[in-house]
Enzyme design. Structure first.
Site, mmCIF file in Angstrom:
data_model
loop_
_atom_site.group_PDB
_atom_site.id
_atom_site.type_symbol
_atom_site.label_atom_id
_atom_site.label_comp_id
_atom_site.label_asym_id
_atom_site.label_seq_id
_atom_site.Cartn_x
_atom_site.Cartn_y
_atom_site.Cartn_z
ATOM 1 N N ASN A 7 25.288 -57.057 87.186
ATOM 2 C CA ASN A 7 25.923 -57.614 88.382
ATOM 3 C C ASN A 7 26.898 -56.553 88.902
ATOM 4 O O ASN A 7 27.989 -56.399 88.369
ATOM 5 C CB ASN A 7 26.648 -58.910 88.002
ATOM 6 C CG ASN A 7 27.320 -59.569 89.185
ATOM 7 O OD1 ASN A 7 27.343 -59.034 90.293
ATOM 8 N ND2 ASN A 7 27.880 -60.738 88.954
ATOM 9 N N ARG A 90 21.592 -58.948 89.864
ATOM 10 C CA ARG A 90 22.055 -59.978 90.792
ATOM 11 C C ARG A 90 22.171 -59.337 92.176
ATOM 12 O O ARG A 90 22.808 -58.297 92.331
ATOM 13 C CB ARG A 90 23.409 -60.495 90.353
ATOM 14 C CG ARG A 90 23.947 -61.480 91.333
ATOM 15 C CD ARG A 90 25.367 -61.824 91.084
ATOM 16 N NE ARG A 90 25.837 -62.647 92.179
ATOM 17 C CZ ARG A 90 27.064 -62.640 92.627
ATOM 18 N NH1 ARG A 90 27.964 -61.864 92.076
ATOM 19 N NH2 ARG A 90 27.411 -63.418 93.612
ATOM 20 N N HIS A 179 25.737 -69.075 95.319
ATOM 21 C CA HIS A 179 25.754 -69.661 93.965
ATOM 22 C C HIS A 179 24.408 -70.308 93.614
ATOM 23 O O HIS A 179 24.354 -71.233 92.799
ATOM 24 C CB HIS A 179 26.830 -70.766 93.818
ATOM 25 C CG HIS A 179 28.246 -70.272 93.858
ATOM 26 N ND1 HIS A 179 29.243 -70.979 94.491
ATOM 27 C CD2 HIS A 179 28.833 -69.175 93.335
ATOM 28 C CE1 HIS A 179 30.385 -70.324 94.358
ATOM 29 N NE2 HIS A 179 30.165 -69.220 93.665
ATOM 30 N N ARG A 241 39.951 -68.521 99.426
ATOM 31 C CA ARG A 241 39.213 -68.677 100.701
ATOM 32 C C ARG A 241 39.538 -70.028 101.337
ATOM 33 O O ARG A 241 39.649 -71.033 100.630
ATOM 34 C CB ARG A 241 37.706 -68.610 100.455
ATOM 35 C CG ARG A 241 37.232 -67.267 99.954
ATOM 36 C CD ARG A 241 35.697 -67.260 99.892
ATOM 37 N NE ARG A 241 35.202 -66.131 99.150
ATOM 38 C CZ ARG A 241 34.370 -66.206 98.118
ATOM 39 N NH1 ARG A 241 33.898 -67.384 97.708
ATOM 40 N NH2 ARG A 241 33.966 -65.123 97.498
ATOM 41 N N GLU A 385 24.442 -68.172 84.768
ATOM 42 C CA GLU A 385 23.708 -67.451 85.814
ATOM 43 C C GLU A 385 22.955 -66.247 85.237
ATOM 44 O O GLU A 385 21.867 -65.921 85.691
ATOM 45 C CB GLU A 385 24.692 -67.009 86.906
ATOM 46 C CG GLU A 385 25.224 -68.203 87.686
ATOM 47 C CD GLU A 385 26.491 -67.928 88.480
ATOM 48 O OE1 GLU A 385 27.587 -67.948 87.861
ATOM 49 O OE2 GLU A 385 26.407 -67.700 89.691
#
Ligand code: ADP
Length: 398
Positions: A7, A90, A179, A241, A385
């Site tokens: 990743n 990823r 996601h 955020r 993940e």
């Protein structure tokens, strides 16, 4: 079969080496400060942890540091690089080009590069990670696993915005969602756990609540809607955020604080959410401690967050035409019982009855926190993940 999962971010690179016989990570770690002074790699294997200081001017040196660590006599996990059968990367954005993970070839890489405009901060970093890896391991098959692909099943009515259709036709402005590997993993685990695998009518709402948070409605294993939007800035308020806003606020903020558009978007990405609201932290543990000491804004941040999640839960129950299962996952979803409770308490009319004792006392693995007889099952499922990336890589690299 052993699969390396990568990743890559702009100045970081996280990795796991997964043994597919057991599906266990036999080594993991991350390089930080790539391209900067003082770069280092934190590496864990065999219950030991090592910090490797090494110059990493680019991602290529970082990958080399990782490979060296993996075969190191003392803290390695394999005896030679040849044991790595494939690499899974990823990749943030699949645009509308891919609806599944993909073998990385010159052709697919060119398509992935053409999508960088949709994720200008992350996609180029992901691509640099792939290229660095390909340069060092030219004969090892590589697979790209996208954050967005799981949501490619959303119907048009869920992904089109109420702006002129030309904006979609000309520039592909639409909801993509993120996601996806996590929502896919936990919704499939829920179906397996409840004996509903392959049931096209199984309706799940998955709440991935971490530093970034998103909520999805999944029917029969397919995403039908999700809260993150054109970028990961949309949906519920997050660590830093803002989540959804009236779009007119953007210009208003820019004028009042004398900021450029780019500065305003940065303000909404980095300075907002529960961090900006509370003035305390983006971390829910800090918020909870501050709220317990009477800090009103910390409590308000928690309330705004859980209230927003609750509205998505209700909205998605309506969108799905009912709900069989609610799943909590990621840092907050897995660890903050108070947040879970605020989102799902007093929803008996929807068939959701929580067992408070179970909610406060989780064991490892999948935990059911709904009360005996609750029509809707409520589960806490640790996400994984990296395992999804490794499984897809195994499937496509064969
Ligand atoms: P990321 O989006 O970075 O992958 P994670 O899913 O790891 O995020 O979630 C990180 C967040 O989870 C932290 O910022 C914190 O708010 C929250 N968190 C982690 N552990 C706990 C805990 N024990 N209690 C409450 N919140 C927690």
């Amino acid at each position: 079969m052993k699969i390396l999962v990568i990743n890559a971010g702009s100045s970081s690179l996280k990795y796991q080496l997964i043994d597919m016989e057991t599906e266990v990570a036999i080594a993991k770690g991350g390089c930080e400060r790539i391209g900067l002074d003082g770069s280092f790699c934190k590496h864990k294997a065999n219950g030991k942890e090592a910090t490797i200081q090494s110059a990493m001017p680019t991602h290529k040196e970082a990958i080399q540091v990782v490979l060296n660590a993996l075969v190191d006599k003392e803290h390695g996990a394999i005896s030679s690089m040849e044991e790595i059968d494939a690499v899974g990367h990823r990749i943030v954005h699949s645009g509308e080009e891919f609806n599944d993970s993909v073998l990385l070839t010159d052709d697919t890489m060119a398509t992935i590069e053409s999508l960088s405009e949709l994720a200008p901060l992350h996609q180029p970093a992901n691509i640099i990670g792939v290229k660095a890896c390909q340069a060092i391991m030219p004969n090892v098959p590589m697979v790209g696993v996208f954050d967005t692909a799981f949501h490619s099943s959303m119907p048009e009515k869920a992904y089109i915005y109420g702006i002129p259709y030309d904006a979609y036709k000309d520039y592909k402005i639409r909801r993509y969602g993120f996601h996806g590997t996590s929502h896919r993993f936990v919704s499939a685990e829920a179906a397996k756990y409840l004996g509903r695998e392959g049931d096209n009518d199984f309706k799940v709402i998955t709440l991935h609540l971490g530093n970034g948070s998103s909520i999805s409605a999944v029917k029969g294993g397919k995403s039908i809607d999700t809260s993150m939007s054109f970028t990961p800035l949309g949906g519920v308020p997050m660590g830093t955020r803002s989540g959804d806003l009236d779009p007119a606020i953007v210009e208003f903020i820019a004028n009042k604080y004398n900021m450029t558009l780019a500065e305003t978007i940065n303000y909404l990405n980095k300075k907002s959410g529960v961090s900006g609201l509370s003035g305390v932290s983006s971390d829910f543990r800090d918020l909870r401690n501050a709220a317990a000491e009477g800090n009103h804004r910390a409590q308000l941040a928690l309330d705004v967050f859980t209230y927003s999640c609750r509205k998505y839960l209700g909205g998605y129950a309506a969108a799905l035409g009912g709900v069989d299962c609610v799943v909590f996952t990621a840092g907050i979803g897995e660890h903050d019982g108070g947040v879970r409770m605020s989102i799902i308490e007093d929803l008996e009319y929807m068939g959701i009855v929580v067992d408070k004792t179970k909610n406060d006392n989780l064991a490892d693995g999948i935990c059911e926190i709904s009360a005996e007889g609750s029509r809707v099952k409520v589960l806490v499922i640790p996400t994984n993940e990296e395992l999804v990336i490794a499984r897809d890589t195994q499937r496509l690299a064969k």
